[in-house]
Design a protein around this motif. Structure first.
Motif, PDB file in Angstrom:
ATOM      1  N   LYS A 165       0.795  -1.225   0.000  1.00 17.53           N
ATOM      2  CA  LYS A 165       0.000   0.000   0.000  1.00 17.53           C
ATOM      3  C   LYS A 165       0.830   1.278   0.000  1.00 17.53           C
ATOM      4  O   LYS A 165       1.427   1.657  -0.980  1.00 17.53           O
ATOM      5  CB  LYS A 165      -0.975  -0.026   1.181  1.00 17.53           C
ATOM      6  CG  LYS A 165      -2.014  -1.132   1.079  1.00 17.53           C
ATOM      7  CD  LYS A 165      -3.115  -0.912   2.088  1.00 17.53           C
ATOM      8  CE  LYS A 165      -3.404  -2.168   2.878  1.00 17.53           C
ATOM      9  NZ  LYS A 165      -4.158  -3.179   2.157  1.00 17.53           N
ATOM     10  N   GLU A 166       0.847   1.998   1.141  1.00  9.85           N
ATOM     11  CA  GLU A 166       1.516   3.298   1.140  1.00  9.85           C
ATOM     12  C   GLU A 166       3.019   3.176   1.283  1.00  9.85           C
ATOM     13  O   GLU A 166       3.740   4.144   1.111  1.00  9.85           O
ATOM     14  CB  GLU A 166       1.034   4.182   2.295  1.00  9.85           C
ATOM     15  CG  GLU A 166      -0.453   4.447   2.325  1.00  9.85           C
ATOM     16  CD  GLU A 166      -1.171   3.321   3.006  1.00  9.85           C
ATOM     17  OE1 GLU A 166      -2.201   2.888   2.482  1.00  9.85           O
ATOM     18  OE2 GLU A 166      -0.671   2.865   4.044  1.00  9.85           O
ATOM     19  N   HIS A 167       3.503   1.978   1.621  1.00  9.30           N
ATOM     20  CA  HIS A 167       4.933   1.882   1.910  1.00  9.30           C
ATOM     21  C   HIS A 167       5.777   1.800   0.654  1.00  9.30           C
ATOM     22  O   HIS A 167       6.994   1.815   0.726  1.00  9.30           O
ATOM     23  CB  HIS A 167       5.204   0.650   2.785  1.00  9.30           C
ATOM     24  CG  HIS A 167       4.480   0.714   4.089  1.00  9.30           C
ATOM     25  ND1 HIS A 167       4.752   1.696   5.016  1.00  9.30           N
ATOM     26  CD2 HIS A 167       3.490  -0.039   4.607  1.00  9.30           C
ATOM     27  CE1 HIS A 167       3.950   1.521   6.066  1.00  9.30           C
ATOM     28  NE2 HIS A 167       3.187   0.485   5.839  1.00  9.30           N
ATOM     29  N   ILE A 168       5.112   1.625  -0.478  1.00 11.16           N
ATOM     30  CA  ILE A 168       5.866   1.645  -1.729  1.00 11.16           C
ATOM     31  C   ILE A 168       5.182   2.615  -2.687  1.00 11.16           C
ATOM     32  O   ILE A 168       3.952   2.671  -2.747  1.00 11.16           O
ATOM     33  CB  ILE A 168       5.972   0.223  -2.344  1.00 11.16           C
ATOM     34  CG1 ILE A 168       7.054   0.192  -3.417  1.00 11.16           C
ATOM     35  CG2 ILE A 168       4.651  -0.250  -2.905  1.00 11.16           C
ATOM     36  CD1 ILE A 168       7.443  -1.199  -3.840  1.00 11.16           C
ATOM     37  N   SER A 169       5.991   3.400  -3.364  1.00 13.94           N
ATOM     38  CA  SER A 169       5.395   4.314  -4.334  1.00 13.94           C
ATOM     39  C   SER A 169       5.512   3.699  -5.718  1.00 13.94           C
ATOM     40  O   SER A 169       6.059   2.619  -5.883  1.00 13.94           O
ATOM     41  CB  SER A 169       6.108   5.661  -4.300  1.00 13.94           C
ATOM     42  OG  SER A 169       7.337   5.564  -4.975  1.00 13.94           O
ATOM     43  N   LEU A 170       4.998   4.405  -6.705  1.00 14.24           N
ATOM     44  CA  LEU A 170       4.981   3.849  -8.053  1.00 14.24           C
ATOM     45  C   LEU A 170       6.385   3.645  -8.617  1.00 14.24           C
ATOM     46  O   LEU A 170       6.561   2.891  -9.565  1.00 14.24           O
ATOM     47  CB  LEU A 170       4.158   4.739  -8.985  1.00 14.24           C
ATOM     48  CG  LEU A 170       2.657   4.675  -8.727  1.00 14.24           C
ATOM     49  CD1 LEU A 170       1.908   5.608  -9.648  1.00 14.24           C
ATOM     50  CD2 LEU A 170       2.146   3.261  -8.902  1.00 14.24           C
ATOM     51  N   VAL A 171       7.383   4.320  -8.048  1.00 13.01           N
ATOM     52  CA  VAL A 171       8.751   4.139  -8.530  1.00 13.01           C
ATOM     53  C   VAL A 171       9.219   2.709  -8.253  1.00 13.01           C
ATOM     54  O   VAL A 171       9.708   2.004  -9.134  1.00 13.01           O
ATOM     55  CB  VAL A 171       9.716   5.140  -7.868  1.00 13.01           C
ATOM     56  CG1 VAL A 171      11.137   4.880  -8.323  1.00 13.01           C
ATOM     57  CG2 VAL A 171       9.312   6.551  -8.195  1.00 13.01           C
ATOM     58  N   GLY A 172       9.044   2.275  -6.998  1.00 16.02           N
ATOM     59  CA  GLY A 172       9.448   0.923  -6.642  1.00 16.02           C
ATOM     60  C   GLY A 172       8.659  -0.122  -7.408  1.00 16.02           C
ATOM     61  O   GLY A 172       9.213  -1.118  -7.890  1.00 16.02           O
ATOM     62  N   VAL A 173       7.361   0.116  -7.534  1.00 17.87           N
ATOM     63  CA  VAL A 173       6.496  -0.808  -8.272  1.00 17.87           C
ATOM     64  C   VAL A 173       6.947  -0.908  -9.721  1.00 17.87           C
ATOM     65  O   VAL A 173       7.038  -1.987 -10.299  1.00 17.87           O
ATOM     66  CB  VAL A 173       5.028  -0.337  -8.198  1.00 17.87           C
ATOM     67  CG1 VAL A 173       4.171  -1.131  -9.144  1.00 17.87           C
ATOM     68  CG2 VAL A 173       4.505  -0.461  -6.786  1.00 17.87           C
ATOM     69  N   SER A 174       7.263   0.262 -10.285  1.00 16.57           N
ATOM     70  CA  SER A 174       7.700   0.299 -11.676  1.00 16.57           C
ATOM     71  C   SER A 174       9.006  -0.480 -11.868  1.00 16.57           C
ATOM     72  O   SER A 174       9.153  -1.240 -12.821  1.00 16.57           O
ATOM     73  CB  SER A 174       7.878   1.766 -12.093  1.00 16.57           C
ATOM     74  OG  SER A 174       8.426   1.843 -13.372  1.00 16.57           O
ATOM     75  N   ILE A 175       9.957  -0.266 -10.942  1.00 15.61           N
ATOM     76  CA  ILE A 175      11.239  -0.969 -11.036  1.00 15.61           C
ATOM     77  C   ILE A 175      11.033  -2.477 -10.986  1.00 15.61           C
ATOM     78  O   ILE A 175      11.565  -3.227 -11.802  1.00 15.61           O
ATOM     79  CB  ILE A 175      12.181  -0.546  -9.889  1.00 15.61           C
ATOM     80  CG1 ILE A 175      12.592   0.913 -10.051  1.00 15.61           C
ATOM     81  CG2 ILE A 175      13.407  -1.432  -9.832  1.00 15.61           C
ATOM     82  CD1 ILE A 175      13.414   1.433  -8.894  1.00 15.61           C
ATOM     83  N   MET A 176      10.226  -2.918 -10.034  1.00 14.98           N
ATOM     84  CA  MET A 176       9.980  -4.348  -9.883  1.00 14.98           C
ATOM     85  C   MET A 176       9.241  -4.910 -11.088  1.00 14.98           C
ATOM     86  O   MET A 176       9.551  -5.995 -11.577  1.00 14.98           O
ATOM     87  CB  MET A 176       9.151  -4.604  -8.609  1.00 14.98           C
ATOM     88  CG  MET A 176       9.948  -4.470  -7.340  1.00 14.98           C
ATOM     89  SD  MET A 176      10.967  -5.914  -7.033  1.00 14.98           S
ATOM     90  CE  MET A 176      12.551  -5.317  -7.571  1.00 14.98           C
ATOM     91  N   GLY A 177       8.263  -4.162 -11.568  1.00 18.53           N
ATOM     92  CA  GLY A 177       7.497  -4.599 -12.731  1.00 18.53           C
ATOM     93  C   GLY A 177       8.384  -4.768 -13.947  1.00 18.53           C
ATOM     94  O   GLY A 177       8.305  -5.768 -14.661  1.00 18.53           O
ATOM     95  N   ALA A 178       9.266  -3.786 -14.159  1.00 18.96           N
ATOM     96  CA  ALA A 178      10.172  -3.856 -15.309  1.00 18.96           C
ATOM     97  C   ALA A 178      11.115  -5.047 -15.158  1.00 18.96           C
ATOM     98  O   ALA A 178      11.382  -5.763 -16.129  1.00 18.96           O
ATOM     99  CB  ALA A 178      10.972  -2.563 -15.423  1.00 18.96           C
ATOM    100  N   LEU A 179      11.611  -5.255 -13.943  1.00 12.51           N
ATOM    101  CA  LEU A 179      12.531  -6.362 -13.710  1.00 12.51           C
ATOM    102  C   LEU A 179      11.867  -7.694 -14.012  1.00 12.51           C
ATOM    103  O   LEU A 179      12.411  -8.533 -14.742  1.00 12.51           O
ATOM    104  CB  LEU A 179      13.007  -6.339 -12.244  1.00 12.51           C
ATOM    105  CG  LEU A 179      14.081  -7.354 -11.887  1.00 12.51           C
ATOM    106  CD1 LEU A 179      15.373  -7.007 -12.585  1.00 12.51           C
ATOM    107  CD2 LEU A 179      14.289  -7.412 -10.393  1.00 12.51           C
TER     108      LEU A 179
END
Lengths: 184, 123
Positions: A111-125
């Motif tokens: 939820k709030e502990h991760i922003s879209l930057v982290g999500v984006s990095i993981m998604g791309a990986l």
């Protein structure tokens, strides 16, 4: 025709969410076309600009509708790159579905502990790793090991910028504010 | 500008970075054994890099000319529309490859069996 500013579609209805999916899918089509225009020294270096729609949609859709968005993104990207009826679409399909679901999971768990930057990095990986693994198994064999690191590196850099942009967009956009009152 | 970074963003970044680094270390390690040029077109060949050779590889679109000289392999000419394979230049390290996807020709440098980490491939 449906307008964004005054909608006769009932808020919270199924049409409302389909509306959002359609808009985001159109955005990913535009971004896919944009990415297609950028000259690439090596054919495989993908920026993944179209993933911006997926990042924006994360906060707006439930899982069922999000999967619909993932599917439309794959379809639309396949249309633009001309790979819709080739085996390459399989890579895009599995990669996007896997990475998209993983991103959704991350957002739900943290939820709030991760922003879209982290999500984006993981998604791309995840997306890149899935595609590399499939390419290694189906097409190239061990040759992917050589292509792998630059592929992942490009994905890492572009996903950071994409995530930053998505963060800012979700924060500032009036459309998001209007539309998220009705969703999920 | 207020940065909306959370702790897990950095965690995600470092995780991705470590995956990248370990992958690079694995992929670019020095392999022992004789490297071979593996060419797949209408037929399949394995050649060493030491002798000068010119090969005509057939595919659905025509012929792709491959040349092996001075320890490098390269595509000299091809009947494909994009000519990407010709522009790929020379390869000589195990794992490097040149592919002509339209003409379905693949040229990979492989380390000899039993010397690297890989025991076999699947296609």
């Amino acid at each position: 025709m449906v307008s964004l500013t005054d909608s006769v579609i009932k808020r919270g209805s199924e049409e409302d969410r389909l509306d959002i999916i359609a808009i985001l899918a159109a955005l990913s089509m535009f971004l896919a076309a944009l990415e297609y225009c950028i000259p690439k020294p090596v054919p495989f270096m993908r920026l993944g600009l179209a993933n911006l729609s997926l990042l924006i949609g994360l906060g707006l859709l439930n899982y069922k509708n999000y999967v619909m968005l993932l599917l439309t993104k794959v379809f639309v990207q396949g249309l633009i790159t001309g790979s819709l009826f080739s085996y390459v679409i399989l890579f895009s399909f599995l990669g996007t579905l896997g990475a998209g679901s993983f991103m959704y999971l991350l957002k739900v768990i943290f939820k709030e502990h991760i922003s879209l930057v982290g999500v984006s990095i993981m998604g791309a990986l995840v997306n890149n790793l899935i595609q590399l693994a499939l390419a290694g198994l189906i097409v190239f064999g061990p040759g992917v090991l050589f292509l792998g690191p630059p592929f992942i590196l490009v994905g890492l850099c572009s996903s950071i910028f994409l995530g930053l942009f998505a963060n800012k967009f979700v924060e500032k956009s009036k459309w998001i504010r209007k539309v998220s009152k009705s969703c999920l | 500008m207020k940065w909306k970074f959370k702790v897990l963003d950095f965690a995600a970044f470092f995780l991705a970075l470590s995956v990248l680094v370990s992958f690079s270390l694995y992929a670019y390690q020095e392999r022992e054994g004789e490297p071979l040029v593996h060419i797949k077109g209408a037929e399949e060949w394995y050649y060493p890099l030491d002798e000068v050779r010119s090969l005509s590889v057939s595919g659905p679109l025509g012929t792709t000319e491959v040349e092996i000289r001075e320890g490098h392999a390269a595509v000299v000419s091809s009947d494909c529309p994009g000519q990407i394979c010709v522009h790929q230049g020379e390869i000589h390290r195990p794992g490097e490859l040149i592919a002509c996807l339209p003409n379905q020709v693949l040229i990979v440098i492989e380390a000899e069996e039993g010397s690297g980490e890989l025991d076999g491939f699947s296609y």
